[in-house]
Design an enzyme around this catalytic site. Structure first.
Site, PDB file in Angstrom:
ATOM      1  CD  GLN A   1      -2.937  -1.140   2.294  1.00  0.00           C
ATOM      2  OE1 GLN A   1      -2.608  -1.744   3.300  1.00  0.00           O
ATOM      3  NE2 GLN A   1      -4.072  -0.480   2.214  1.00  0.00           N
TER       4      GLN A   1
ATOM      5  CG  ASP B   1       3.004  -0.296 -10.931  1.00  0.00           C
ATOM      6  OD1 ASP B   1       2.666  -1.341 -10.327  1.00  0.00           O
ATOM      7  OD2 ASP B   1       2.898  -0.161 -12.171  1.00  0.00           O
TER       8      ASP B   1
ATOM      9  CG  ASN C   1      -3.269  -7.424   7.932  1.00  0.00           C
ATOM     10  OD1 ASN C   1      -3.388  -6.927   9.055  1.00  0.00           O
ATOM     11  ND2 ASN C   1      -4.037  -7.076   6.910  1.00  0.00           N
ATOM     12  CD  GLU C   2      -7.716  -6.972   8.084  1.00  0.00           C
ATOM     13  OE1 GLU C   2      -8.083  -6.987   6.890  1.00  0.00           O
ATOM     14  OE2 GLU C   2      -7.973  -6.038   8.855  1.00  0.00           O
TER      15      GLU C   2
ATOM     16  CE1 TYR D   1      -9.538   0.608   9.450  1.00  0.00           C
ATOM     17  CE2 TYR D   1      -9.427  -1.774   9.726  1.00  0.00           C
ATOM     18  CZ  TYR D   1      -8.817  -0.567   9.404  1.00  0.00           C
ATOM     19  OH  TYR D   1      -7.495  -0.557   9.048  1.00  0.00           O
TER      20      TYR D   1
HETATM   21  C1  GBH Z   1      -7.784  -3.459   6.697  1.00  0.00           C
HETATM   22  O1  GBH Z   1      -8.732  -4.411   6.374  1.00  0.00           O
HETATM   23  C2  GBH Z   1      -6.495  -3.792   5.995  1.00  0.00           C
HETATM   24  O2  GBH Z   1      -5.642  -4.543   6.836  1.00  0.00           O
HETATM   25  C3  GBH Z   1      -5.782  -2.582   5.485  1.00  0.00           C
HETATM   26  O3  GBH Z   1      -4.763  -2.993   4.615  1.00  0.00           O
HETATM   27  C4  GBH Z   1      -6.771  -1.659   4.815  1.00  0.00           C
HETATM   28  O4  GBH Z   1      -6.134  -0.559   4.238  1.00  0.00           O
HETATM   29  C5  GBH Z   1      -7.763  -1.207   5.862  1.00  0.00           C
HETATM   30  O5  GBH Z   1      -8.412  -2.296   6.390  1.00  0.00           O
HETATM   31  C6  GBH Z   1      -8.871  -0.302   5.338  1.00  0.00           C
HETATM   32  O6  GBH Z   1      -9.759  -1.023   4.521  1.00  0.00           O
HETATM   33  O7  GBH Z   1     -16.111  -6.312   0.607  1.00  0.00           O
HETATM   34  O8  GBH Z   1     -17.356  -5.489   2.497  1.00  0.00           O
HETATM   35  O9  GBH Z   1     -15.249  -6.497   2.864  1.00  0.00           O
HETATM   36  C7  GBH Z   1     -10.001  -4.199   6.957  1.00  0.00           C
HETATM   37  C8  GBH Z   1     -10.989  -5.043   6.261  1.00  0.00           C
HETATM   38  C9  GBH Z   1     -11.227  -5.315   3.926  1.00  0.00           C
HETATM   39  C10 GBH Z   1     -12.782  -4.047   5.211  1.00  0.00           C
HETATM   40  C11 GBH Z   1     -11.866  -4.830   2.665  1.00  0.00           C
HETATM   41  C12 GBH Z   1     -13.386  -3.561   3.940  1.00  0.00           C
HETATM   42  C13 GBH Z   1     -13.852  -4.095   1.657  1.00  0.00           C
HETATM   43  C14 GBH Z   1     -15.331  -4.082   1.736  1.00  0.00           C
HETATM   44  N1  GBH Z   1     -11.418  -4.407   5.021  1.00  0.00           N
HETATM   45  N2  GBH Z   1     -13.248  -4.541   2.901  1.00  0.00           N
HETATM   46  S1  GBH Z   1     -16.051  -5.704   1.916  1.00  0.00           S
END
Ligand code: GBH
Length: 495
Positions: A43, A76, A190-191, A335
């Site tokens: 990222q 990139d 991570n996750e 979150y």
């Molecule tokens: C984190 O994931 C990540 O560890 C981090 O890299 C990221 O930048 C940050 O959150 C903010 O998103 O299809 O409904 O799941 C948190 C989990 C994963 C929640 C992606 C939101 C997309 C919408 N996130 N998800 S959904």
């Protein structure tokens, strides 16, 4: 009797009333509590093929499927932290944090993923970053894997192939031996839930596989073993000399019962097990293994569908006991909150469960459709973890909010203040063992399938400027003040 019972059940709720769910609580964090900020390699780093870095699944995914990224962008160059890490450290210093959580790019260190080729330039980059952090008094917290699997392994099936767990352990050994003298806080993965379900289930994230209910469970299974192999190897080969801690970062929303009905409470419990329990139960529960409800429900569905065996793989008793307890701390990414009631699943992300997720219209919305501001949910979640897993040591490894408002980010300032305050309530009033808080994110960055459309940074980055300047947002000043005060001073003490 009845009156007494009524009074007794009334008084606690009066006390709760006296301090409403949204009221600020004035107190401080203990001295060993660590404040920090977090990022991840893909990222922020850029330099995607510089100095010998190999291709990973996010390089491949963004280059081949740019339509799956909102603004058809990629990582990139991203925030160019490969070149600008000293600026990142300057702003960490300005914030006054104790800790910086970042991740290593596996294919920067091992271009093909395996140890037959070690890229000394990759090791050198992280050495410079770690040394610069330490000389500025900031403690590194390192994630080995934040979703960027070396492409060569994807060609073998990626995380669905169990052999990848051994390759992950080999990589972990390289990282532990290169950096373990200075890095004392490690996160393996991570996750894993997001990697499994979004990467291998619905295909929204790299590697983009659409095999919900099959490949996601296989991927999760391999990741649990990979995590455990890395944990065991640290204990065996590095613990004595380096005395560090190894954990894992699990993502969880608070999945609250929609009402007080027992049906909603049961649905909430089921949802917590399918979400957090999938990875937390095998590692942190007394019994180990997948949550019983996941095993029963997935086995029953698989049978109905005519499968020869459950789509959820099985651990041998030996693996159950090896995975159980394989973590020195519980890394938590949090979150937002959802409400849960029973019923046929209304989310493509939950195939095998029987609950529905909603969010309350009154909850403040943000630039991310899934992310509503619900500070009190954080406290409930921390309490749930304390009760479910016998008071583990928790480090909040991510917490933050999305916007697209530039540096006048008052919503983010308020978000961090309220969420940190709820965490403080969880510690002081509920006895939760929380010892660190990493804000997501230090800087604006590549937000996966949202590209650069939404921002999470405490500092802005101008992605149109080749210099990628970092500029302090309002939220960074509010966070800095909380860190300086080590919590919240009662209003009369404020000037
Ligand atoms: C984190 O994931 C990540 O560890 C981090 O890299 C990221 O930048 C940050 O959150 C903010 O998103 O299809 O409904 O799941 C948190 C989990 C994963 C929640 C992606 C939101 C997309 C919408 N996130 N998800 S959904």
């Amino acid at each position: 009797m009845l009156i007494k019972a009524l009074i007794c059940s009334f008084i606690p709720s009066l006390l709760v009333r006296a301090m409403g769910e949204n009221d600020m609580y004035y107190d401080t964090f203990s001295n060993d509590f660590a404040f920090g900020a977090a990022t991840s390699a893909y990222q922020i780093e850029g330099g995607w093929r510089e100095d010998g870095k190999g291709e990973n699944i996010w390089d491949r995914f963004t280059h081949q499927n740019s339509t799956l990224i909102q603004d058809a962008s990629n990582g990139d160059i991203a925030a160019d932290s490969y070149h600008k890490y000293k600026n990142d450290i300057q702003i960490l210093k300005e914030l006054g944090v104790e800790t910086y959580r970042f991740s290593l790019s596996w294919s920067r260190i091992l271009p093909n993923g395996d140890i037959s080729l070690v890229n000394s330039k990759g090791i050198e980059y992280y050495n410079k970053l770690i040394n610069e952090l330490i000389s500025n008094g900031i403690e590194p917290m390192v994630t080995l894997y934040h979703w960027d699997l070396p492409q060569q392994f994807q060609d073998l099936g990626g995380w669905t192939n169990e052999v990848i767990s051994d390759y992950f352990a080999d990589y972990a050994r390289v990282a532990f031996s290169a950096f373990g003298d200075r890095v004392k806080w490690w996160l393996t993965l991570n996750e894993p839930w997001i990697q499994s379900v979004l990467g291998y289930g619905v295909g929204q994230f790299a590697p983009g596989l659409k095999s919900i209910g099959i490949a996601d469970y296989l991927a999760g299974h391999t990741m649990l073993k990979a995590h455990t192999l890395a944990y065991e190897l640290y204990k065996r080969e590095f613990q004595q000399e380096h005395e560090g801690k190894v954990g894992i970062a699990l993502d969880a929303s608070w999945l609250a019962p929609k009402s007080n009905s027992s049906a909603d409470k049961e649905a909430s419990e089921q949802a917590m097990q399918f979400k957090l329990g999938w990875f937390a139960h095998p590692i942190f529960s007394k019994e180990g293994d997948y949550p019983p409800i996941m095993k029963t429900m997935i086995a029953a569905k698989s049978k109905n569908e005519g499968y020869a065996r459950s789509r959820l793989p099985t651990f041998t008793p030996e693996w159950i006991s090896r995975i159980k307890g394989s973590s020195d701390f519980f890394g938590l990414n949090h979150y937002t909150t959802f409400l849960v009631n029973p019923g046929k699943s209304n989310s493509p992300l939950f195939k095998d469960s029987e609950f529905q997720l909603t969010q309350d219209d009154s909850w403040p919305s943000t630039a991310a459709d899934w992310l509503k501001v619900v500070p009190w949910g954080f406290r409930h979640l921390l309490k749930w973890i304390k009760e479910a897993y016998d008071s583990p040591l928790v480090i909040v490894t991510e917490n933050g909010v999305a916007d697209n408002r530039g540096i006048n980010d008052l919503q983010r300032a308020d978000y961090h203040k309220r969420y940190i305050n709820e965490m403080l309530k969880a510690i002081r009033l509920d006895g939760c063992n929380v010892r660190g808080y990493m804000a997501w994110s230090l800087i604006d960055n590549f937000e996966w399938s949202d590209g650069y459309m939404i921002k999470f940074g405490l500092y802005s980055v101008d992605f149109d400027d080749p210099e990628r300047p970092r500029v302090a947002k309002e939220s960074s000043k509010v966070y800095k003040e909380i860190i300086k005060n080590r919590g919240f001073l009662a209003p009369q003490h404020l000037e």
